[in-house]
Design an enzyme around this catalytic site. Structure first.
Site, PDB file in Angstrom:
ATOM      1  N   THR A   1      26.122   7.692   2.475  1.00  0.00           N
ATOM      2  CA  THR A   1      25.932   7.811   3.904  1.00  0.00           C
ATOM      3  C   THR A   1      25.772   9.234   4.356  1.00  0.00           C
ATOM      4  OG1 THR A   1      28.264   8.037   4.440  1.00  0.00           O
ATOM      5  CG2 THR A   1      27.402   5.803   4.243  1.00  0.00           C
TER       6      THR A   1
ATOM      7  N   SER B   1      25.583   9.311   8.056  1.00  0.00           N
ATOM      8  CA  SER B   1      25.979   9.120   9.445  1.00  0.00           C
ATOM      9  C   SER B   1      27.391   9.572   9.701  1.00  0.00           C
ATOM     10  CB  SER B   1      25.835   7.648   9.824  1.00  0.00           C
ATOM     11  OG  SER B   1      26.608   6.836   8.983  1.00  0.00           O
TER      12      SER B   1
ATOM     13  N   VAL C   1      33.445   4.007  11.119  1.00  0.00           N
ATOM     14  CA  VAL C   1      33.323   5.264  10.382  1.00  0.00           C
ATOM     15  C   VAL C   1      31.879   5.487   9.941  1.00  0.00           C
ATOM     16  CG1 VAL C   1      33.947   6.434   8.221  1.00  0.00           C
ATOM     17  CG2 VAL C   1      35.728   5.397   9.630  1.00  0.00           C
ATOM     18  N   GLU C   2      31.224   4.433   9.487  1.00  0.00           N
ATOM     19  CA  GLU C   2      29.871   4.582   8.946  1.00  0.00           C
ATOM     20  C   GLU C   2      28.847   4.956  10.018  1.00  0.00           C
ATOM     21  OE1 GLU C   2      28.703   4.665   5.978  1.00  0.00           O
ATOM     22  OE2 GLU C   2      30.482   4.072   4.852  1.00  0.00           O
ATOM     23  N   THR C   3      28.825   4.219  11.137  1.00  0.00           N
ATOM     24  CA  THR C   3      27.715   4.399  12.085  1.00  0.00           C
ATOM     25  C   THR C   3      28.135   4.391  13.551  1.00  0.00           C
ATOM     26  OG1 THR C   3      27.240   2.012  12.161  1.00  0.00           O
ATOM     27  CG2 THR C   3      26.081   3.317  10.480  1.00  0.00           C
TER      28      THR C   3
END
Length: 387
Positions: free
Chosen positions: A51, A53, A172-174
Site C-alpha cells: 500500500t 495510501s 488504515v488502508e484507505t
C-alpha cells in the site's frame, strides 16, 4: 470499477480464477517504522498487500492529481518480448496484450517510492499511532460502521472476524475509500515488473513478485472485459478499499453483496467480506484476543523473547519463565505468544504479548506497528459506536 467473473459457475464464485499464490515481501505503510518479521517466518507466509495510501495524512481526501507520466515502457525491448511469450502462457489475446503494453509507461516516481529511505528514521510507535488513531479517521470509521452495520455483522458471523478488525483495516488502508491511489496499475506494476531498482536489497525477489502481479492483473482485466488502462491504485499495485494486490483479489476477494461480480472499488460489502475472508484464510481464531498486557523487569530474558520477532513461539509457561509477567486472562491462554516490541523513538519501547491473531493481522501487512494501528483504530471506532 470491478472485475466481472462470467466464467465461474454460480456456485463457485469464491474460487480463484488464477491459482497462483505469490510468496514475497511487501511494502509496509512506512518504511521507516515497519518492523519486519523474523526470517523463520518468511519461507512459509504469504503477505498479500502493498500500500501507499497509508502514507496519506489523516483526514486528507483523495484528490484528482495530475496523471503520473514517464516514458513508454516498450522502449525496453524485453517488454514486448515478454508480451509475446506471456500471451499464450496466460491465454491472453496477443494483440490485446501488445496494445495494452504499448500504452503503459515507466514511472520514475514509482522506482523511487519502493526504495528504502537513505537515512532510516528511528521507529516511533507514538508518532505512527497518531497518524491513524485521530478524530477524523475515527469519525469516518463510525460513519462507515453505521452505514454497513448489517454487512459487518454478517461477515463476522460467516468468517468469525470481528467487525472492529475489518473496520480498522479499511480505515488504515484507505480512510474508508477516500485514498485508494492515483497510479494507473498497468504503469505501476509494469514499472516494477521490468525496472525494479537494482539498488534495493531484494531487487531480484521483488521484481519477480511484481512480474507475477502484473500478469495476474492483466488476466483479471482480460477475463472481465475491464480496460486495464482505466484501473488506478497505489504505487505498488494495490487496489480498492482494502488495497488488495491482484493475487489477493484472485485468492481472497468475494462477491459479498451477491450481485454476481466482485467490486472492491465501489462495493463496501465486497470489501468487508473480502477482508474477513482473507483473515479466515490466514487462520484467524474466533474469540481469541489479539494481544495481552505484559510486564517486564531487569531479569527478563529479552534476547530470547525477541529472537522470533512477531512469530508466536512461546507457551504461557515458557513466556513467563523468561521473565515476562502476565495477568488475568492471559495466564489461561492456550496458544503460542510473541513479545511484540514497539519502539518509541528516544523514549522507552512499549511491549505487548501478541497472539496468533496479532500475527494474522501482520499477514495483511508485515509490520507490528501496522497491526497495532489496525487494532487500536478498530477499538476507537467501536468505542465511538458505544460498543
Amino acid at each position: 470499477m470491478h472485475f466481472e467473473t462470467p466464467s465461474r459457475h454460480p456456485g463457485l464464485k469464491h474460487l480463484p480464477l488464477v491459482g497462483c499464490l505469490c510468496t514475497a515481501l511487501f511494502l509496509a505503510p512506512s518504511a521507516a517504522l515497519a518492523k519486519k518479521t523474523h526470517s523463520s517466518a518468511k519461507s512459509s507466509q504469504t503477505v498479500s498487500h502493498a500500500t501507499s495510501s497509508a502514507h496519506t495524512k489523516p483526514g486528507r481526501k483523495a484528490q484528482h492529481s495530475p496523471r503520473h507520466t514517464g516514458t513508454a515502457l516498450t522502449e525496453d525491448i524485453h517488454v514486448m518480448a515478454w508480451a509475446q511469450e506471456a500471451a499464450p502462457r496466460l491465454q491472453l489475446d496477443a494483440i490485446w496484450l501488445q496494445n495494452t503494453m504499448a500504452q503503459a509507461q515507466r514511472l520514475p516516481v514509482v522506482e523511487k517510492l519502493v526504495l528504502p529511505p537513505p537515512s532510516p528514521m528511528a521507529k516511533d510507535w507514538a508518532a505512527y499511532r497518531a497518524r491513524f488513531i485521530e478524530p477524523i479517521r475515527i469519525q469516518a470509521g463510525a460513519r462507515f460502521w453505521r452505514n454497513h452495520q448489517a454487512t459487518l455483522e454478517r461477515a463476522e458471523k460467516e468468517f468469525g472476524v470481528p467487525a472492529a478488525i475489518v473496520v480498522g483495516i479499511i480505515g488504515v488502508e484507505t480512510l474508508y475509500g477516500q485514498n485508494t491511489g492515483n497510479f494507473r496499475l498497468v504503469d505501476a506494476l509494469g514499472t516494477l515488473a521490468f525496472h525494479f531498482p537494482q539498488a534495493h536489497p531484494r531487487a531480484t525477489e521483488r521484481q519477480a513478485f511484481f512480474r507475477s502481479e502484473l500478469e495476474q492483473f492483466l488476466v483479471l482485466s482480460s477475463r472481465s472485459g475491464t480496460d486495464p488502462l482505466s484501473v488506478r491504485g497505489s504505487y505498488a499495485g494495490a487496489m480498492g478499499l482494502p488495497q488488495f494486490m491482484p493475487s489477493s483479489w484472485v485468492q481472497y476477494a468475494v462477491d459479498f453483496d451477491g450481485d454476481g461480480r466482485i467490486d472492491l472499488f465501489g462495493s463496501p460489502a465486497d470489501a468487508i467480506g473480502s477482508v474477513a475472508h482473507y483473515f479466515k484464510a490466514f487462520q484467524w481464531r474466533t474469540g481469541m484476543p489479539t494481544h495481552y498486557p505484559v510486564n517486564l523487569n531487569a531479569q527478563t530474558d529479552m534476547d530470547s523473547l525477541l529472537a522470533p520477532d512477531i512469530l508466536p513461539t512461546f507457551s504461557v509457561a515458557s513466556f513467563t519463565a523468561k521473565g515476562a509477567s502476565l495477568e488475568g486472562a492471559a495466564l489461561a491462554h492456550t496458544g503460542p505468544l510473541a513479545l511484540i516490541e514497539l519502539r518509541n523513538g528516544p523514549n522507552a519501547p512499549s511491549y505487548v504479548a501478541g497472539t496468533e491473531n496479532f500475527y494474522a493481522i501482520t499477514r495483511y501487512n508485515w509490520s507490528s506497528y501496522y497491526a497495532m494501528a489496525v487494532i487500536e483504530l478498530g477499538q476507537a471506532v467501536a468505542e465511538r459506536m458505544g460498543r
